[in-house]
Design a protein around this motif. Sequence first.
Motif, short mmCIF file in Angstrom:
data_model
loop_
_atom_site.label_atom_id
_atom_site.label_comp_id
_atom_site.label_asym_id
_atom_site.label_seq_id
_atom_site.Cartn_x
_atom_site.Cartn_y
_atom_site.Cartn_z
N GLU A 86 -28.86 53.39 43.78
CA GLU A 86 -29.75 52.53 42.99
C GLU A 86 -29.16 52.21 41.62
OE1 GLU A 86 -33.89 53.73 42.64
OE2 GLU A 86 -33.68 54.89 44.49
N LEU A 87 -28.38 53.14 41.07
CA LEU A 87 -27.83 52.96 39.73
C LEU A 87 -26.56 52.11 39.69
CD1 LEU A 87 -28.27 56.60 38.40
CD2 LEU A 87 -29.71 54.61 37.89
N LEU A 88 -25.83 52.05 40.79
CA LEU A 88 -24.51 51.41 40.78
C LEU A 88 -24.53 49.92 40.42
CD1 LEU A 88 -22.58 53.18 43.64
CD2 LEU A 88 -22.34 53.46 41.16
N PRO A 89 -25.57 49.16 40.74
CA PRO A 89 -25.56 47.76 40.32
C PRO A 89 -25.37 47.60 38.81
CG PRO A 89 -27.25 48.06 41.96
CD PRO A 89 -26.72 49.43 41.62
N CYS A 90 -25.78 48.57 38.05
CA CYS A 90 -25.60 48.53 36.60
C CYS A 90 -24.12 48.52 36.24
CB CYS A 90 -26.30 49.74 35.97
SG CYS A 90 -26.26 49.76 34.18
N THR A 91 -23.27 49.13 37.08
CA THR A 91 -21.84 49.15 36.79
C THR A 91 -21.11 47.96 37.43
OG1 THR A 91 -21.33 50.55 38.72
CG2 THR A 91 -21.81 51.66 36.64
N TYR A 92 -21.58 47.49 38.60
CA TYR A 92 -20.92 46.37 39.28
C TYR A 92 -21.28 45.02 38.66
CZ TYR A 92 -19.74 49.58 43.07
OH TYR A 92 -19.25 50.61 43.80
N ALA A 93 -22.54 44.87 38.31
CA ALA A 93 -23.02 43.60 37.76
C ALA A 93 -23.89 43.89 36.54
CB ALA A 93 -23.81 42.85 38.83
N PRO A 94 -23.25 44.26 35.44
CA PRO A 94 -24.03 44.62 34.26
C PRO A 94 -24.91 43.47 33.78
CG PRO A 94 -21.68 45.07 33.93
CD PRO A 94 -21.82 44.33 35.21
N ASP A 96 -31.81 48.10 32.18
CA ASP A 96 -33.18 48.60 32.02
C ASP A 96 -33.65 49.36 33.26
OD1 ASP A 96 -33.24 47.49 29.50
OD2 ASP A 96 -34.53 45.78 30.06
N ASP A 97 -33.33 48.82 34.44
CA ASP A 97 -33.69 49.50 35.69
C ASP A 97 -33.02 50.86 35.78
OD1 ASP A 97 -35.23 47.32 36.37
OD2 ASP A 97 -33.77 46.51 37.82
N ALA A 98 -31.73 50.91 35.45
CA ALA A 98 -30.98 52.17 35.51
C ALA A 98 -31.55 53.17 34.50
CB ALA A 98 -29.50 51.92 35.23
N PHE A 99 -31.87 52.70 33.31
CA PHE A 99 -32.43 53.57 32.28
C PHE A 99 -33.76 54.17 32.75
CE2 PHE A 99 -35.03 54.33 28.48
CZ PHE A 99 -34.21 55.23 27.82
N TYR A 103 -18.82 59.08 50.61
CA TYR A 103 -19.20 58.08 49.62
C TYR A 103 -19.24 56.69 50.25
CZ TYR A 103 -17.96 61.66 46.10
OH TYR A 103 -17.88 62.81 45.34
N GLU A 104 -18.27 56.41 51.09
CA GLU A 104 -18.26 55.10 51.77
C GLU A 104 -19.44 54.96 52.72
OE1 GLU A 104 -14.89 52.96 53.27
OE2 GLU A 104 -13.55 54.44 52.34
N GLU A 105 -19.73 56.00 53.49
CA GLU A 105 -20.87 55.95 54.41
C GLU A 105 -22.17 55.64 53.68
OE1 GLU A 105 -21.13 59.64 56.51
OE2 GLU A 105 -19.11 59.42 57.36
N ARG A 106 -22.30 56.18 52.47
CA ARG A 106 -23.51 56.00 51.68
C ARG A 106 -23.49 54.72 50.86
NH1 ARG A 106 -27.64 58.16 53.26
NH2 ARG A 106 -28.46 58.18 51.17
N GLY A 107 -22.41 53.95 50.95
CA GLY A 107 -22.32 52.69 50.22
C GLY A 107 -21.97 52.86 48.75
N LEU A 108 -21.43 54.01 48.38
CA LEU A 108 -21.11 54.29 46.99
C LEU A 108 -19.68 53.92 46.62
CD1 LEU A 108 -22.75 57.84 46.76
CD2 LEU A 108 -23.79 55.61 46.29
N LEU A 109 -18.86 53.73 47.62
CA LEU A 109 -17.45 53.43 47.42
C LEU A 109 -17.03 52.44 48.49
CD1 LEU A 109 -14.81 54.26 45.87
CD2 LEU A 109 -14.48 56.01 47.63
N VAL A 110 -16.22 51.47 48.09
CA VAL A 110 -15.81 50.42 49.02
C VAL A 110 -14.29 50.44 49.16
CG1 VAL A 110 -15.78 47.93 49.43
CG2 VAL A 110 -17.78 49.00 48.36
N SER A 111 -13.84 50.31 50.39
CA SER A 111 -12.41 50.20 50.64
C SER A 111 -12.15 48.95 51.47
CB SER A 111 -11.90 51.43 51.41
OG SER A 111 -12.41 51.45 52.72
#
Length: 130
Positions: free
Chosen positions: A69-77, A83-86, A25-33
């Motif tokens: 692509e969808l994660l910005p919707c959760t980090y910066a709603p 709309d992009d996520a939808f 997940y970290e390698e793919r940029g989906l999780l940050v530590s």
Amino acid sequence: MTEVVVRIGELAERAGVSVRSLRYYEERGLLVSRRSPSGQRHYGDDAVGHVALLKQLYAAGLTSSVIAELLPCTYAPSVAANDDAFERLQVERQRLQDHITELTGTLAALDVVIDNNRRWRRSQDDAVPA
């Protein structure tokens, strides 16, 4: 208020995933530590919920690139991010529906082959003298 720091093994256990998955997940940029001075991964206490979301998105058949692509919707709603996520989710839903339709056709073709095999086998059993 001090944030709880969770190490990778504890996060894996609490989230019900492998340490290897967390590294992926970290390698793919989906999780940050954050890294400790000794190089150990440290996560915030919100990481368990974040990993649960990732698991849910993977279970829905989404790829890591789509999830990214969808994660910005959760980090910066925002309305735009939502709309992009939808729109992206609608595209992915249609992709899955198309795949299901294709698999249904493949299953029907396999059923024909199985039925033909059964008929042939019965004909062989009937042809053997008693």
